[in-house]
Design a protein around this motif. Structure first.
Motif, PDB file in Angstrom:
ATOM      1  N   GLY A  34      13.400   8.936   2.989  1.00 18.56           N
ATOM      2  CA  GLY A  34      11.935   8.731   2.520  1.00 18.56           C
ATOM      3  C   GLY A  34      11.528   7.222   2.550  1.00 18.56           C
ATOM      4  N   ALA A  35      12.638   6.594   2.282  1.00 12.06           N
ATOM      5  CA  ALA A  35      12.196   4.954   2.306  1.00 12.06           C
ATOM      6  C   ALA A  35      12.209   4.391   3.672  1.00 12.06           C
ATOM      7  CB  ALA A  35      13.360   4.110   1.659  1.00 12.06           C
ATOM      8  N   TYR A  36      13.102   4.855   4.443  1.00 13.99           N
ATOM      9  CA  TYR A  36      12.929   4.870   6.025  1.00 13.99           C
ATOM     10  C   TYR A  36      11.555   5.153   6.632  1.00 13.99           C
ATOM     11  CZ  TYR A  36      14.223   4.993  11.018  1.00 13.99           C
ATOM     12  OH  TYR A  36      14.278   5.008  12.327  1.00 13.99           O
ATOM     13  N   VAL A  37      11.470   6.416   6.302  1.00 11.68           N
ATOM     14  CA  VAL A  37      10.139   6.868   6.875  1.00 11.68           C
ATOM     15  C   VAL A  37       9.104   6.239   6.571  1.00 11.68           C
ATOM     16  CG1 VAL A  37       8.699   8.650   7.276  1.00 11.68           C
ATOM     17  CG2 VAL A  37      11.234   9.085   7.548  1.00 11.68           C
ATOM     18  N   LEU A  38       8.854   5.970   5.081  1.00 11.67           N
ATOM     19  CA  LEU A  38       7.675   5.282   4.544  1.00 11.67           C
ATOM     20  C   LEU A  38       7.162   4.001   5.040  1.00 11.67           C
ATOM     21  CD1 LEU A  38       5.357   5.159   2.612  1.00 11.67           C
ATOM     22  CD2 LEU A  38       6.948   4.784   0.806  1.00 11.67           C
ATOM     23  N   ALA A  39       8.346   2.910   5.218  1.00 11.08           N
ATOM     24  CA  ALA A  39       8.283   1.729   5.754  1.00 11.08           C
ATOM     25  C   ALA A  39       7.933   1.721   7.244  1.00 11.08           C
ATOM     26  CB  ALA A  39       9.741   0.951   5.693  1.00 11.08           C
TER      27      ALA A  39
END
Length: 394
Positions: free
Chosen positions: A307-312
């Motif tokens: 989730g962190a990877y995709v959001l950024a």
């Protein structure tokens, strides 16, 4: 794309998001209400797309260096006899224990050390007010001065108080009727490199796992109809556990005796969180604060990292934050939906009520671990950690 982003929470999702925001040219500030990095917690695994994200961060070897090196999981009876055994390579290496397991605190520390030179961390403070003005978010803190940020991301866990400032009307919490206590106890000669799972009649479990710090991580899990045990103070929770596990046998007396001196006792009600939307205006949520699938899913770490990877990544692709948030949710929703397909019956299967039920469980587990059928078992027992097509971002 230059953006000034405030992140609430310095566990897994928060520092991972800070890393990727910096990688894409944005500025991150992480606020954490604990006075320092929280290094406690039990073992987590890196599997599937979550491991791919760690690889893309260049941290796979560092994570391996911090691993617990568990050899697998054994189901044991009252006398410590092994009734079923799953090595770390069982179920195609994606079963109960993977070949890359590390303590939650070790992973948090690794991510913090990998980001603190480029990210401002503020410990001992928390968000108390959020006002989205349309062109920014005015943030009030418990102790620090008011500040304005372009965006705010909530990454502070399943029980996020900050989330309720924004998403309280959109949140639905699903309870499994399951409580879990985690704590560290001294290591003894009986603790090898295998995790040991012991069922006790009355839907109770004692789990002992080795770590890489010369101690043992103990878990007491049980189903109980009484609500609110997680809201008691720690001494009252420990008194309850001593009473509830008084006749448990095996190594339970040793665990209960060491519990009061443990430096990291934690007690929680196991649940699952579903948010109707993961963003509102300039404020978004990621990881357990947005879509906690519960520890029963085996997917919490993967969801946080992915989730962190995709959001950024989506924030780097889109000049309009609402477009980025929409694409983030479009990519992640199917992955989260699969992770959250945890049956209400699952903890009841894992913690039988009677001795006959326990014998049946260990018999079935022993059959499932047999090499001839383990590949078939893997298709049903392994979490859907690979079930997302990770985008590539510049």
């Amino acid at each position: 794309m230059s953006r000034n982003v405030l992140i609430s929470g310095a566990s897994i999702a928060g520092p991972a998001l800070a890393y990727w925001l910096h990688r894409h040219g944005m500025t991150a500030t992480v606020v954490e209400r604990a006075p320092e990095l929280r290094l406690g917690g039990q073992t987590v695994d890196l599997r599937g797309a979550g491991r791919t994200v760690i690889e893309r961060m260049g941290l796979e070897q560092a994570a391996r260096d911090r691993g617990t090196h568990e050899e697998g999981l054994r189901f044991v009876d009252d006398r410590g006899r092994v009734r079923a055994s799953f090595g770390s390579d069982a179920l195609d290496g994606d079963g109960f224990i993977t070949e890359l397991e590390l303590l939650r605190g070790e992973l948090a520390d690794l991510l913090y050390r990998h980001t603190h030179d480029d990210t401002r961390y503020v410990f001992g403070d928390e968000i108390t007010g959020l006002s989205d003005t349309g062109d920014g978010v005015d943030v009030t803190f418990r102790t620090g001065p008011d500040q304005r940020f372009d965006l705010v991301v909530l990454a502070d866990g399943f029980r996020s108080r900050t989330r309720d400032l924004v998403f309280a009307d959109l949140a639905r919490v699903r309870s499994f009727g399951l409580y879990t206590a985690y704590f560290t106890i001294p290591r003894t000669e009986s603790d090898g490199r295998w995790a040991r799972w012991h069922n006790v009649p009355g839907r109770r479990v004692v789990l002992l796992r080795p770590d890489n710090q010369g101690t043992t991580r103990a878990t007491l899990s049980f189903l109980h109809p009484r609500p609110g045990l997680d809201r008691l103070q720690a001494p009252a929770q420990q008194d309850f556990l001593r009473c509830h596990y008084a006749d448990a046998g095996w190594e339970a007396p040793r665990v209960l005796e060491a519990m009061g001196d443990s430096p990291d006792f934690s007690f929680e009600s196991v649940g699952q969180l579903r948010l109707e939307h993961w963003s509102r205006g300039r404020i978004a949520a990621v990881g357990d604060a947005a879509y906690c699938a519960s520890p029963l899913s085996g997917m919490g770490t993967s969801l946080a990292l992915v989730g962190a990877y995709v959001l950024a990544g989506e924030l780097s692709r889109h000049s309009a934050h609402h477009d980025a948030f929409r694409c983030y949710e479009t990519i992640m929703r199917p992955y989260v939906a699969q992770a959250q397909r945890v049956s209400w019956f699952a903890p009841r299967v894992a913690a039988p009520k009677t001795r006959a039920g326990i014998r049946l469980l260990t018999t079935v587990a022993g059959l499932a671990a047999h090499p001839r059928i383990s590949r078939v078992t893997a298709r049903f027992a392994s979490p859907p950690a690979e079930a997302v097509d990770l985008p590539s971002y510049p």
